[in-house]
Design an enzyme around this catalytic site. Structure first.
Site, PDB file in Angstrom:
ATOM      1  N   PHE A 183      45.872  32.588  49.568  1.00  0.00           N
ATOM      2  CA  PHE A 183      46.556  33.556  49.334  1.00  0.00           C
ATOM      3  C   PHE A 183      48.210  33.877  50.254  1.00  0.00           C
ATOM      4  CE2 PHE A 183      45.360  37.538  45.902  1.00  0.00           C
ATOM      5  CZ  PHE A 183      44.805  37.401  45.585  1.00  0.00           C
TER       6      PHE A 183
ATOM      7  N   GLN B  80      54.425  48.763  48.263  1.00  0.00           N
ATOM      8  CA  GLN B  80      54.494  46.903  48.543  1.00  0.00           C
ATOM      9  C   GLN B  80      54.390  47.074  46.654  1.00  0.00           C
ATOM     10  OE1 GLN B  80      50.848  44.598  48.002  1.00  0.00           O
ATOM     11  NE2 GLN B  80      51.473  43.640  50.083  1.00  0.00           N
TER      12      GLN B  80
ATOM     13  N   HIS C 114      54.385  44.430  44.493  1.00  0.00           N
ATOM     14  CA  HIS C 114      54.142  43.161  43.750  1.00  0.00           C
ATOM     15  C   HIS C 114      55.142  42.144  43.543  1.00  0.00           C
ATOM     16  CE1 HIS C 114      50.962  40.280  42.718  1.00  0.00           C
ATOM     17  NE2 HIS C 114      50.888  40.494  43.230  1.00  0.00           N
TER      18      HIS C 114
ATOM     19  N   LEU D 212      49.988  42.977  36.264  1.00  0.00           N
ATOM     20  CA  LEU D 212      49.503  42.414  37.050  1.00  0.00           C
ATOM     21  C   LEU D 212      49.857  41.117  36.715  1.00  0.00           C
ATOM     22  CD1 LEU D 212      49.906  42.716  40.292  1.00  0.00           C
ATOM     23  CD2 LEU D 212      47.512  42.501  40.837  1.00  0.00           C
TER      24      LEU D 212
ATOM     25  N   GLU E  79      47.981  37.280  42.435  1.00  0.00           N
ATOM     26  CA  GLU E  79      48.364  36.218  43.368  1.00  0.00           C
ATOM     27  C   GLU E  79      48.262  34.789  43.105  1.00  0.00           C
ATOM     28  OE1 GLU E  79      49.703  38.207  46.994  1.00  0.00           O
ATOM     29  OE2 GLU E  79      49.301  36.457  48.381  1.00  0.00           O
TER      30      GLU E  79
ATOM     31  N   ARG F 209      53.988  38.962  50.414  1.00  0.00           N
ATOM     32  CA  ARG F 209      54.804  39.606  48.738  1.00  0.00           C
ATOM     33  C   ARG F 209      55.727  40.127  49.605  1.00  0.00           C
ATOM     34  NH1 ARG F 209      48.619  42.675  47.062  1.00  0.00           N
ATOM     35  NH2 ARG F 209      47.949  40.385  46.624  1.00  0.00           N
TER      36      ARG F 209
ATOM     37  N   HIS G   3      52.647  48.410  43.864  1.00  0.00           N
ATOM     38  CA  HIS G   3      51.398  47.709  43.009  1.00  0.00           C
ATOM     39  C   HIS G   3      50.451  48.573  44.609  1.00  0.00           C
ATOM     40  CE1 HIS G   3      48.538  44.978  42.742  1.00  0.00           C
ATOM     41  NE2 HIS G   3      48.279  44.910  44.063  1.00  0.00           N
TER      42      HIS G   3
ATOM     43  N   ARG H  26      51.343  44.729  53.018  1.00  0.00           N
ATOM     44  CA  ARG H  26      49.431  44.513  53.481  1.00  0.00           C
ATOM     45  C   ARG H  26      49.356  42.854  52.712  1.00  0.00           C
ATOM     46  NH1 ARG H  26      45.575  44.376  48.803  1.00  0.00           N
ATOM     47  NH2 ARG H  26      46.862  44.676  47.666  1.00  0.00           N
TER      48      ARG H  26
HETATM   49  C1  LIG Z   1      45.929  45.345  39.671  1.00  0.00           C
HETATM   50  C2  LIG Z   1      44.701  45.412  40.620  1.00  0.00           C
HETATM   51  C3  LIG Z   1      44.912  44.009  41.095  1.00  0.00           C
HETATM   52  C4  LIG Z   1      44.589  43.792  42.842  1.00  0.00           C
HETATM   53  N1  LIG Z   1      43.584  42.616  43.496  1.00  0.00           N
HETATM   54  C5  LIG Z   1      43.685  43.205  44.759  1.00  0.00           C
HETATM   55  C6  LIG Z   1      42.597  41.692  45.012  1.00  0.00           C
HETATM   56  O1  LIG Z   1      42.431  40.632  44.943  1.00  0.00           O
HETATM   57  N2  LIG Z   1      42.390  41.619  46.249  1.00  0.00           N
HETATM   58  C7  LIG Z   1      42.855  42.925  47.397  1.00  0.00           C
HETATM   59  O2  LIG Z   1      42.610  42.972  48.724  1.00  0.00           O
HETATM   60  N3  LIG Z   1      43.490  44.282  46.500  1.00  0.00           N
HETATM   61  C8  LIG Z   1      43.731  44.080  45.718  1.00  0.00           C
HETATM   62  N4  LIG Z   1      44.749  44.620  44.805  1.00  0.00           N
HETATM   63  C9  LIG Z   1      44.739  46.835  46.069  1.00  0.00           C
HETATM   64  C10 LIG Z   1      42.783  47.453  45.597  1.00  0.00           C
HETATM   65  O3  LIG Z   1      42.051  47.385  44.856  1.00  0.00           O
HETATM   66  C11 LIG Z   1      43.206  48.745  45.718  1.00  0.00           C
HETATM   67  O4  LIG Z   1      44.013  49.150  46.880  1.00  0.00           O
HETATM   68  C12 LIG Z   1      41.313  49.041  46.036  1.00  0.00           C
HETATM   69  O5  LIG Z   1      41.059  48.879  45.011  1.00  0.00           O
HETATM   70  C13 LIG Z   1      41.945  50.962  46.240  1.00  0.00           C
HETATM   71  O6  LIG Z   1      40.639  50.871  46.640  1.00  0.00           O
HETATM   72  P1  LIG Z   1      40.753  52.647  47.138  1.00  0.00           P
HETATM   73  O7  LIG Z   1      38.674  52.322  47.377  1.00  0.00           O
HETATM   74  O8  LIG Z   1      40.718  53.247  48.205  1.00  0.00           O
HETATM   75  O9  LIG Z   1      40.714  53.858  45.666  1.00  0.00           O
HETATM   76  P2  LIG Z   1      40.295  53.115  44.282  1.00  0.00           P
HETATM   77  O10 LIG Z   1      39.390  52.551  43.486  1.00  0.00           O
HETATM   78  O11 LIG Z   1      41.941  53.459  43.635  1.00  0.00           O
HETATM   79  O12 LIG Z   1      39.785  54.460  43.637  1.00  0.00           O
HETATM   80  C14 LIG Z   1      39.888  56.157  43.933  1.00  0.00           C
HETATM   81  C15 LIG Z   1      39.289  56.978  43.295  1.00  0.00           C
HETATM   82  O13 LIG Z   1      39.483  58.175  43.664  1.00  0.00           O
HETATM   83  C16 LIG Z   1      39.524  59.100  42.945  1.00  0.00           C
HETATM   84  N5  LIG Z   1      41.025  59.873  42.826  1.00  0.00           N
HETATM   85  C17 LIG Z   1      41.679  60.248  43.317  1.00  0.00           C
HETATM   86  N6  LIG Z   1      42.676  61.354  43.301  1.00  0.00           N
HETATM   87  C18 LIG Z   1      40.781  62.114  43.095  1.00  0.00           C
HETATM   88  C19 LIG Z   1      41.339  63.426  42.433  1.00  0.00           C
HETATM   89  N7  LIG Z   1      41.953  64.996  42.681  1.00  0.00           N
HETATM   90  N8  LIG Z   1      39.339  63.648  42.884  1.00  0.00           N
HETATM   91  C20 LIG Z   1      38.578  63.444  42.624  1.00  0.00           C
HETATM   92  N9  LIG Z   1      38.535  61.503  42.880  1.00  0.00           N
HETATM   93  C21 LIG Z   1      40.110  61.615  42.531  1.00  0.00           C
HETATM   94  C22 LIG Z   1      39.812  58.263  41.272  1.00  0.00           C
HETATM   95  O14 LIG Z   1      39.037  58.676  40.709  1.00  0.00           O
HETATM   96  C23 LIG Z   1      39.338  56.156  42.125  1.00  0.00           C
HETATM   97  O15 LIG Z   1      37.979  57.236  41.731  1.00  0.00           O
HETATM   98  C24 LIG Z   1      44.729  45.679  43.252  1.00  0.00           C
HETATM   99  C25 LIG Z   1      45.158  45.922  42.671  1.00  0.00           C
HETATM  100  C26 LIG Z   1      45.664  46.630  41.458  1.00  0.00           C
HETATM  101  C27 LIG Z   1      46.311  47.098  41.099  1.00  0.00           C
END
Ligand SMILES: Cc1cc2nc3c(=O)[nH]c(=O)nc-3n(C[C@H](O)[C@H](O)[C@H](O)COP(=O)(O)OP(=O)(O)OC[C@H]3O[C@@H](n4cnc5c(N)ncnc54)[C@H](O)[C@@H]3O)c2cc1C
Ligand code: SF4
Ligand code: SF4
Ligand code: FES
Ligand code: FES
Lengths: 246, 250, 604
Positions: free
Chosen positions: C121, C235, C237, C251, C254, C315, C381, C416
């Site tokens: 990556f 970021q 992407h 998306l 990568e 990125r 992203h 990142r």
């Molecule tokens: C298309 C895509 C591909 C990606 N690919 C990769 C990858 O290959 N490798 C990598 O390392 N990262 C990748 N990322 C980044 C990574 O997926 C995210 O940064 C990461 O999943 C974020 O996880 P999290 O647990 O912080 O939040 P999330 O998984 O986004 O969870 C947020 C949670 O908070 C809840 N929430 C938000 N606001 C509130 C509120 N006010 N009240 C109650 N609940 C709330 C939501 O409902 C959700 O359940 C990718 C991102 C995207 C968009």
């Protein structure tokens, strides 16, 4: 270019299909059209979505009577000029408009006996070959859209939620039962709680699965065969009894 | 009961919002099955004209000629293969849909008479014994292949006629049908959780892989073999009754 | 508030993505009672969409890897603005967290000797991303979800949104939420709250994020008085889909480049060779021949001796390069760059390694990626900035508040690396869960909740129903997204940023006039209205922080200050609430200690 959407508006007690005219764009999907309606004609139109790319399984609905993901259904898939019907899934109680109450599914999941791994190698990790996990990886593609649950006649028409876990959870059980590391036995659960015998392998679940999981052929039927091994096959039972007493 | 306003989204037989001709597939499938089943039943009851030269109708193979049996022996001979098909996972799907209308098609309402039990109660619970019928019909395969050999005997010398090819095609189709069976796929290796650990399990994996390739086409083999069985019988029957003459190719 | 539904827990986790679920599992293992709330259904959080993989120096695919290399890559990718302690913890703990997933049932793709396979990556020196085809996030969230569901002591409130955090005498005392389904309020009292709400991508029109990403956690923390850091680092992407309009921004992983995909402009040039920054010059191939040799080694499963192709630069670099090619008239028909894997790998490999990408393009864009190149352009992203936390416990600057995952700041610095987010969720989700449990246990008695505070909030939340429709919430959100894309996008100027601040004032006024139709039951118009407040807060934070950082670094580019400035390399920009005003201050970064500095300089 325009299209007419007939969208179900209402809740568990009353409702009607209402017409909305939406301008069409190249490559537009049904979910775009719903968003357009929200932004311009009915700000309180309820629908679920997250990824808009067929990965999260939130936007399930019935488009022209067929269970589909709205974000993966192109508007140009339908004959121009004909209205498109949009309704919530039918196997679950409607909450509002296109949103229904799928909480039953989560309660089924909760009762499935958890993953229990065999002891690891000396270094604390496990060895598995790709050939060992290929089969299970198919099941783990499931995005929990519950379209298969919606279309399954056991749940949809017969409403046997009391006795049948539905294809989604048979897929999950298959993923656990065929997991190369798992040592838990779920035969009795499959037969009694999950009610695998209620499935009459008519394959509607496979037809609608957006992840193209071969639900019936690769998950349900092999599980049925495992249940036969454990409960119905007289020779195997005899054999087990003989070995057990020996 | 599921809460959906009934006046807007009706339930009940054939209720659907589908716009396509959903009834075509179950109808055609039901008709085709009916034609094949009727023909096979009629042919099996004839107890005549199943034999011509080295050719033997597959409906009468292996051949039993015992006068003391009160029913036509072909019926006895046919019992295991008939049950094999009746309990076959694919045919189950076909007749549950086309005949039981349970469901007639996906997302189409069905008749609801009584409480649905699926395959959990007698008699349908017996479907679970499908593998025994697989064992039983498996034993037919050597006879069917020997029929192919016999079909190359023309008065003591080797030859190939159109009938030979028809019989060969049928035996091939039946073999593929049997080997693509879901129970077979389970028995040769599908029951294992881990394939790579021992030499034996690796062999099972290879067998399971092969069975899986065939299994993906099980429906195709199911129809093909039903068709070839009926056509082989018809061909022999027409020869035996003198309606047509065999075409000798070699 | 007599009829207000109220429940009490030790720890309340806001968010059910990877970070939230991992935190909940850890907290419950430590013996406290835990609730999880999330805006969508369980298992639909953003984490489910992660594709490429989770970065951990397992060294199963290339034995030269180790935590030191991972640490160095992370720091260099973040332009040394990272919280070094968090980067160190990430690198050291990620392998154990990934193996733990395996013990909970996850199935990663395998090496020939049966261990976890890792892929290349951008910015990672060795193949380091444990993955499952291109649906790694799904595997991760399902594993954690099942683990959570099976734990009896975790209550999950799905489709329930936290509207405000409650404080008692400066300490966290719980959260006021509303259930989306019924519109009713639910008061969750808790000694500690873990924010795991993800990012802010919905502040921009072209983004890879879902409706959930309205910066709720950032705004909730800010409102409660917590510090936010690094908010200028958004970021972009490099590879989002461009065409058709309907899929713009979605998306393209990568992983496509990790599997050998190359970027070309309309003249067919592999333009990335022209954009290798000084800092990385020694690490990347400078001829196509060398880059191809690297790909050949990787495909054959050999240790690569050649240097990696420049498509795998970080990125920020790749995104800027694509934007520049398009700006200078060398773009593809729909204004992007070509991303070509069809001519590099066999069709069957592509379908096996990138199944979701194949399907996504085939169904949504009528493009068969095994035959034709894709068109790509940068898309919003990920949010590097977020709640300032203590690296060990993830405690925010408000007692009782914790943050983990995308909503927390510091770890990724100015940029990142791909794959580092998923490991971030596991490593710091766990730490936040432990930190919150420890904190909660140390509290004596229940924190108080003031009725008046709650009543005032509920009145404010219901106000839009009183104002019947002069503004549509969707129109305001749209205008905000357009404005942010234009004024606070990839390349920023002081004028644009000032304009943005002015525009934000107007948008805030418009948001105050938004009225909603219908009733409280599952009303997206109302939900969007409430989310607007958070979007406006984070947009302002991004803009103000971007104004304050008068240099270019990582994801933040200031047109009039195109170079990095040494002085800014030693400070974080902190956003803080002072009364009703948003203030911005610079805070010095804790310097990297000696032995880690040696690692950074390659003397390990
Ligand atoms: C298309 C895509 C591909 C990606 N690919 C990769 C990858 O290959 N490798 C990598 O390392 N990262 C990748 N990322 C980044 C990574 O997926 C995210 O940064 C990461 O999943 C974020 O996880 P999290 O647990 O912080 O939040 P999330 O998984 O986004 O969870 C947020 C949670 O908070 C809840 N929430 C938000 N606001 C509130 C509120 N006010 N009240 C109650 N609940 C709330 C939501 O409902 C959700 O359940 C990718 C991102 C995207 C968009
Ligand atoms: S095959 Fe079984 S589980 Fe699938 S839809 Fe039919 S009855 Fe339901
Ligand atoms: S098995 Fe397929 S149809 Fe069923 S829930 Fe999973 S993805 Fe959806
Ligand atoms: S929105 Fe995620 S599957 Fe449709
Ligand atoms: S013969 Fe059809 S499944 Fe066995």
């Amino acid at each position: 270019m325009e299209a007419v959407l007939k969208i179900f508006r209402g809740d568990a007690t009353s409702g009607a299909f209402r017409d909305y005219t939406v301008p069409l764009d190249e490559g537009m999907v049904v979910l775009d059209a719903v968003h357009w309606v929200q932004a311009h004609q009915a700000s309180d139109l309820a629908c679920r979505w997250n990824c808009k790319a067929g990965r999260c399984g939130s936007c399930s609905a019935e488009v022209n009577g067929k269970p589909r993901l709205m974000c993966m259904t192109r508007m140009d898939h339908f004959p121009p000029g004909e209205p498109i019907t949009l309704a919530p899934m039918k196997a679950f109680p409607v909450l509002k408009d296109l949103v229904c109450d799928v909480s039953w599914n989560y309660s089924v999941n909760r009762r499935i006996p958890a993953f229990k791994p065999a002891p690891p190698e000396a270094d604390g990790t496990w060895r598995m070959q790709q050939v060992d996990i290929d089969r299970v990886q198919e099941f783990r593609k499931c995005i929990e859209c519950f379209l298969c649950q919606d279309v399954c006649h056991v749940l949809r028409d017969h409403d046997r939620k009391d006795s049948f876990a539905g294809p989604r959870f048979l897929v999950r059980l298959a993923g656990l039962e065929m997991h190369p590391l798992d040592v838990e036995s779920r035969g009795a659960h499959l037969k009694e709680e999950a009610g695998i015998g209620f499935c009459n392998i008519t394959k509607c679940c496979t037809e609608v699965c957006p992840e193209s999981i071969h639900i019936t052929d690769n998950a349900i039927i092999p599980l049925k065969e495992r249940v036969v091994d454990e409960f119905y096959d007289p020779l195997r039972r005899l054999w087990r009894r003989l070995r057990g007493s020996a | 009961m599921v809460a959906v306003p009934a006046e807007v989204r009706p339930r009940g037989f054939a209720a659907t919002e589908r716009r396509d001709a959903w009834w075509v597939a179950p109808l055609l499938q039901g008709l085709m099955l009916a034609v094949f089943i009727s023909y096979a039943t009629w042919a099996a009851l004839q107890n005549a004209n199943y034999h011509w030269g080295g050719y033997l109708s597959p409906l009468y193979s292996p051949l039993i000629t015992a006068d003391w049996i009160p029913v036509p022996p072909s019926l006895l001979i046919l019992l295991p293969p008939v049950l094999f098909r009746a309990t076959c996972y694919y045919y189950r799907k076909a007749y549950y849909r086309s005949y039981f209308l349970d469901p007639p098609a996906c997302a189409v309402g069905e008749l609801r008479a009584g409480r649905y039990r699926g395959e959990t109660a007698f008699p349908l619970v017996l479907q679970n014994l499908h593998r025994y019928l697989f064992y039983a019909t498996f034993l037919y395969l050597p006879f069917l292949w020997s029929d192919v050999v016999h079909a190359t005997r023309f008065g003591g010398s080797f030859g190939i006629g159109l009938g030979t090819l028809v019989i060969l095609a049928n035996t091939t189709a039946l073999t593929f049908y049997s080997f693509s069976c879901h129970s077979a796929r389970h028995l040769v290796g599908g029951g294992l959780d881990c394939f790579s650990r021992t030499a034996a399990s690796r062999a099972c994996h290879a067998a399971w892989k092969g069975a899986s390739v065939l299994n993906a086409r099980h429906m195709l083999f199911a129809w093909m073999s039903f068709f070839t069985v009926c056509s082989a019988d018809l061909y022999v029957r027409l020869l035996a009754s003198g309606v047509i003459h065999d075409v000798r190719l070699l | 508030m007599d009829h207000l539904e109220t429940k009490t827990y030790d720890v309340l986790v806001v968010g059910a993505g990877g970070a939230g679920l991992r935190a909940a599992i850890e907290a419950v293992d430590q013996g406290v009672s835990v609730a999880v709330v999330c805006k969508s259904l369980l298992g639909k959080a953003h984490t489910v969409m992660a594709e490429g993989g989770v970065a951990a120096a397992l060294a199963t695919t290339d034995s030269r890897d180790g935590w030191r290399v991972h640490f160095r890559d992370t720091m260099r990718g973040g332009k040394l603005l990272n919280d070094w302690r968090m980067a160190q913890l990430l690198a050291q703990e990620a392998p154990a967290r990934v193996r733990e997933l395996e013990a909970w049932g996850a199935l990663f793709d395998r090496t020939p000797d049966g261990r976890i396979l890792q892929r290349n990556f951008g910015g990672h020196q060795y193949p380091r991303l444990a993955h499952v085809g291109d649906r790694t996030g799904l595997e991760m969230i399902r594993t954690l979800q099942d683990r959570t569901v099976q734990a009896q002591r975790i209550d999950v409130f799905m489709e329930c949104t936290v509207a405000r955090l409650l404080t008692d005498d400066g300490r966290i005392s719980g959260a006021l939420t509303y259930r989306r389904e019924s519109g009713r309020f639910l008061l969750l009292r808790a000694k500690a709250v873990v924010l795991a709400t993800g990012g802010i991508g919905r502040a921009y029109k072209i983004n890879s994020n879902s409706w959930e990403y309205t910066g709720d956690g950032h705004a909730l923390a800010y409102d409660a008085g917590a510090d936010l850091i690094g908010m200028e680092f958004v970021q972009f992407h490099p590879t989002g889909m461009v065409w058709p309009l309907s899929v713009r921004g979605i998306l393209v992983t990568e992983g496509v480049r990790g599997e050998g995909g190359v970027l070309k402009n309309s003249r067919g040039e592999r333009f990335m060779f022209r954009y290798i920054p000084e800092m990385f010059r020694g690490d990347f191939a400078d001829t196509e021949e060398e880059a191809d040799r690297w790909v050949a080694d990787v495909i054959a499963g050999r240790k690569a001796e050649a240097r990696r192709p420049p498509e795998l630069l970080t990125r920020d670099v790749v995104a800027r390069a694509i934007a520049q090619e398009v700006r200078e008239g060398r773009g593809s028909p729909h204004g992007g760059a070509f991303l070509d894997i069809a001519s590099r790998r066999k069709a069957e490999d592509i379908r096996k390694k990138l199944p979701s990408m194949y399907q996504q393009f085939f169904e949504l864009a009528d493009v068969d990626i095994t035959r034709e190149p894709m068109e790509v352009f940068p898309t919003t992203h990920y949010m590097m900035g977020g709640v300032k936390v203590d690296p060990e416990s993830q405690a925010a600057t408000v007692p009782g508040l914790f943050a983990a995952g995308e909503v927390a700041g510091g770890l990724h610095g100015a940029n990142r690396l791909g794959g580092n987010s998923l490991s971030d969720l596991l490593v710091f989700g766990r730490r936040a869960g432990a930190g919150a449990a420890t904190y909660a246990r140390a509290q004596s008695g229940e924190p108080g909740v003031e009725t008046r505070q709650v009543d005032a909030i509920t009145a404010e939340l219901l106000a839009p129903f009183e104002r019947k429709g002069s503004e549509s919430p969707y129109a305001v959100q749209d205008a905000l997204q357009d404005m942010m894309g234009t004024c606070v996008g990839i390349a920023r100027t002081a004028d644009d940023l000032q304009n943005a601040l002015a525009a934000l004032g107007e948008l805030r006024a418009r948001a105050g006039r938004v009225g909603v139709d219908g009733n409280r039951q599952y009303n997206p118009g109302w939900h969007t209205t409430l989310d607007l407040r958070n979007l406006l807060t984070v947009s302002e934070a991004v803009t103000r922080a971007a104004l304050a950082r008068r240099e270019s670094r990582g994801a933040h580019t200031r047109v009039e200050h195109p170079d990095s400035d040494k002085r800014f390399g030693t400070v974080n920009v902190v956003v803080r609430r002072q009364g009703d005003a948003m203030t911005v201050v610079e805070e010095p970064i804790v310097p990297v200690p000696g032995e880690l500095r040696d690692i950074l300089e390659g003397k390990d």
